[in-house]
Design a protein around this motif. Structure first.
Motif, PDB file in Angstrom:
ATOM      1  N   ARG A  84       0.871  -1.155  -0.039  1.00  0.00           N
ATOM      2  CA  ARG A  84      -0.033   0.117   0.057  1.00  0.00           C
ATOM      3  C   ARG A  84       0.712   1.256   0.027  1.00  0.00           C
ATOM      4  O   ARG A  84       0.603   2.267  -0.689  1.00  0.00           O
ATOM      5  CB  ARG A  84      -0.988  -0.068   1.131  1.00  0.00           C
ATOM      6  CG  ARG A  84      -2.143  -0.934   1.213  1.00  0.00           C
ATOM      7  CD  ARG A  84      -2.839  -0.996   2.311  1.00  0.00           C
ATOM      8  NE  ARG A  84      -3.960  -1.846   2.398  1.00  0.00           N
ATOM      9  CZ  ARG A  84      -5.233  -1.661   2.350  1.00  0.00           C
ATOM     10  NH1 ARG A  84      -5.645  -0.536   2.483  1.00  0.00           N
ATOM     11  NH2 ARG A  84      -6.015  -2.545   2.188  1.00  0.00           N
ATOM     12  N   ALA A  88       1.066   3.976  -3.260  1.00  0.00           N
ATOM     13  CA  ALA A  88       0.621   5.248  -3.184  1.00  0.00           C
ATOM     14  C   ALA A  88       1.703   6.093  -3.704  1.00  0.00           C
ATOM     15  O   ALA A  88       1.609   7.268  -4.227  1.00  0.00           O
ATOM     16  CB  ALA A  88       0.475   5.550  -1.621  1.00  0.00           C
ATOM     17  N   GLN A  91       1.796   5.896  -7.589  1.00  0.00           N
ATOM     18  CA  GLN A  91       0.605   6.728  -7.995  1.00  0.00           C
ATOM     19  C   GLN A  91       0.854   8.283  -8.100  1.00  0.00           C
ATOM     20  O   GLN A  91       0.812   8.528  -9.248  1.00  0.00           O
ATOM     21  CB  GLN A  91      -0.615   6.558  -7.269  1.00  0.00           C
ATOM     22  CG  GLN A  91      -1.648   7.464  -7.600  1.00  0.00           C
ATOM     23  CD  GLN A  91      -2.565   6.537  -8.832  1.00  0.00           C
ATOM     24  OE1 GLN A  91      -2.865   5.611  -8.818  1.00  0.00           O
ATOM     25  NE2 GLN A  91      -2.894   7.572  -9.745  1.00  0.00           N
ATOM     26  N   ARG A  92       1.278   8.791  -7.181  1.00  0.00           N
ATOM     27  CA  ARG A  92       1.980  10.180  -7.191  1.00  0.00           C
ATOM     28  C   ARG A  92       3.057  10.383  -8.172  1.00  0.00           C
ATOM     29  O   ARG A  92       3.193  11.406  -8.943  1.00  0.00           O
ATOM     30  CB  ARG A  92       2.326  10.609  -5.847  1.00  0.00           C
ATOM     31  CG  ARG A  92       1.301  10.881  -4.686  1.00  0.00           C
ATOM     32  CD  ARG A  92       1.817  11.382  -3.635  1.00  0.00           C
ATOM     33  NE  ARG A  92       0.739  11.884  -2.804  1.00  0.00           N
ATOM     34  CZ  ARG A  92       0.250  13.124  -2.571  1.00  0.00           C
ATOM     35  NH1 ARG A  92       1.053  14.064  -3.441  1.00  0.00           N
ATOM     36  NH2 ARG A  92      -0.908  13.363  -1.885  1.00  0.00           N
ATOM     37  N   PRO A 178      -6.033   4.678   3.925  1.00  0.00           N
ATOM     38  CA  PRO A 178      -5.174   5.549   2.656  1.00  0.00           C
ATOM     39  C   PRO A 178      -4.832   6.732   3.013  1.00  0.00           C
ATOM     40  O   PRO A 178      -3.545   7.144   2.489  1.00  0.00           O
ATOM     41  CB  PRO A 178      -6.439   5.398   1.756  1.00  0.00           C
ATOM     42  CG  PRO A 178      -7.541   5.153   2.567  1.00  0.00           C
ATOM     43  CD  PRO A 178      -7.424   4.426   3.629  1.00  0.00           C
ATOM     44  N   GLU A 179      -5.233   7.621   3.956  1.00  0.00           N
ATOM     45  CA  GLU A 179      -4.767   8.756   4.209  1.00  0.00           C
ATOM     46  C   GLU A 179      -3.579   9.115   4.904  1.00  0.00           C
ATOM     47  O   GLU A 179      -2.858   9.850   4.394  1.00  0.00           O
ATOM     48  CB  GLU A 179      -5.738   9.629   4.974  1.00  0.00           C
ATOM     49  CG  GLU A 179      -7.261   9.737   4.572  1.00  0.00           C
ATOM     50  CD  GLU A 179      -8.111   8.675   4.695  1.00  0.00           C
ATOM     51  OE1 GLU A 179      -7.701   7.853   5.819  1.00  0.00           O
ATOM     52  OE2 GLU A 179      -9.190   8.505   4.513  1.00  0.00           O
ATOM     53  N   GLU A 182      -1.071   8.383   2.061  1.00  0.00           N
ATOM     54  CA  GLU A 182      -0.896   9.519   1.117  1.00  0.00           C
ATOM     55  C   GLU A 182      -0.123  10.499   1.640  1.00  0.00           C
ATOM     56  O   GLU A 182       0.499  11.124   0.882  1.00  0.00           O
ATOM     57  CB  GLU A 182      -2.405  10.094   1.074  1.00  0.00           C
ATOM     58  CG  GLU A 182      -3.273   9.310  -0.086  1.00  0.00           C
ATOM     59  CD  GLU A 182      -2.536   9.203  -1.482  1.00  0.00           C
ATOM     60  OE1 GLU A 182      -1.946  10.199  -2.193  1.00  0.00           O
ATOM     61  OE2 GLU A 182      -2.524   8.172  -2.051  1.00  0.00           O
ATOM     62  N   ALA A 185       3.403   8.981   1.144  1.00  0.00           N
ATOM     63  CA  ALA A 185       3.838   9.155  -0.247  1.00  0.00           C
ATOM     64  C   ALA A 185       4.316  10.492  -0.477  1.00  0.00           C
ATOM     65  O   ALA A 185       5.176  10.836  -1.295  1.00  0.00           O
ATOM     66  CB  ALA A 185       2.733   8.679  -0.952  1.00  0.00           C
ATOM     67  N   LYS A 186       3.521  11.452  -0.026  1.00  0.00           N
ATOM     68  CA  LYS A 186       3.767  12.947  -0.211  1.00  0.00           C
ATOM     69  C   LYS A 186       5.230  13.084   0.119  1.00  0.00           C
ATOM     70  O   LYS A 186       6.011  13.937  -0.726  1.00  0.00           O
ATOM     71  CB  LYS A 186       2.924  13.725   0.439  1.00  0.00           C
ATOM     72  CG  LYS A 186       2.987  15.280  -0.179  1.00  0.00           C
ATOM     73  CD  LYS A 186       1.640  15.932   0.681  1.00  0.00           C
ATOM     74  CE  LYS A 186       1.680  17.606   0.271  1.00  0.00           C
ATOM     75  NZ  LYS A 186       0.702  18.061   0.933  1.00  0.00           N
TER      76      LYS A 186
END
Lengths: 194, 102
Positions: A84, A88, A91-92, A178-179, A182, A185-186
């Protein structure tokens, strides 16, 4: 997390850092951060050097491709946390490059993916699953158009995530929503692994 | 091109030769996944072969055998790095065999 020391055995300064992360991201601190910050001179520090070079060092694979490899290795190892987390980031990274992320984790055979990357992922999957590959496996990747250097770069990613995934599962990382991934990932896309 | 050789050497040197709570011998045998007693041998083997199967009971069993949490932390790290190293070295050897480069 199965070891109390990894959950709450950090020094005062690290606990302050965790509080800062929680405040800024409004998300729980991911267990991977708790792991690398615990006695970081033993594992987290030296391992970050390996992972940053593999994931952000110079390579003709894009950052998105390498994050996808990390997710694929994690998926093969059945490590939900790492799968996961790195899907993420992938994806970004693909979005940043104006590309679509291939949906290879749910349907590898039909995912829109270029031949060199597909062959490389197949080889990484075999290496991860069976712990070995042969010269013929490498010839297949070369024949698909990947260079020797690209294979070496992919093996560096595979090494990192064959370490990290094992630790995530052995220590019992909590898998958040997921948050939280995210937010992670950022950070990873902006700052890398160091 | 990315080059993890030096960083990988530094990691292995630190976990296998540097200061720690587990003995140098315990860390080395965990890295090699060979020659360990029943505990932590069973845990080490699980980490190396299929870490997703590790359970709370595996960690508890290692503690009951007398290992501290810090020793378990180090031994599990050594087991994970050891197995990934064997995979990596095997793959590099296969690549050399395929390309003929030394």
């Amino acid at each position: 997390m199965r070891l109390r020391i990894l959950k709450s055995g950090h020094g005062f300064g690290t606990k302050v850092l965790f509080a800062l992360i929680r405040t800024i991201s409004r998300q729980p601190v991911l267990d991977i951060i708790k792991l690398v910050k615990y006695r970081s001179d033993f594992y987290g520090g030296p391992m970050s050097g390996v992972t940053h070079e593999a994931m952000r060092g110079p390579s003709t694979w894009s950052v998105g491709d390498r994050e996808l490899m990390a997710a694929f290795v994690a998926k093969t190892n059945q490590c939900e946390f790492c799968t996961r987390a790195h899907m993420a980031v992938a994806q970004r990274a693909y979005q940043r490059d104006g590309k679509w992320l291939p949906d290879l984790l749910s349907d590898f055979d039909t995912a829109a993916i270029e031949a060199p990357l597909r062959a490389t992922l197949l080889m990484l999957g075999k290496l991860t699953r069976e712990h070995t590959v042969a010269a013929d496996d490498m010839r297949a990747v070369l024949a698909a158009g990947a260079s020797r250097q690209q294979i070496e770069d992919a093996l560096a990613v595979c090494f990192s995530f064959n370490v990290i995934g094992r630790l995530a599962d052995a220590f019992g990382f909590f898998v958040p929503g997921p948050e939280a991934f995210e937010a992670g990932a950022k950070y990873l896309l902006a700052r890398g692994y160091q | 091109m990315s080059d993890i050789r030096q960083a990988r050497k530094a990691l292995a040197r630190r976990i296998l030769e540097g200061a720690g709570r587990a003995s140098l011998s315990e860390r080395r045998t965990a890295f090699n996944n060979s020659g360990l007693a029943k505990q932590p041998g069973a845990l080490v083997d699980k980490v190396a072969r299929h870490a997703y199967r590790v359970t709370d009971e595996d960690i508890t069993a290692a503690k009951v055998s007398g290992l501290s949490e810090d020793q378990i932390f180090e031994i599990v790290v050594c087991a994970a790095v050891g197995q990934a190293t064997r995979q990596y070295d095997t793959a590099l050897a296969a690549l050399e065999a395929a390309t003929g480069k030394e």
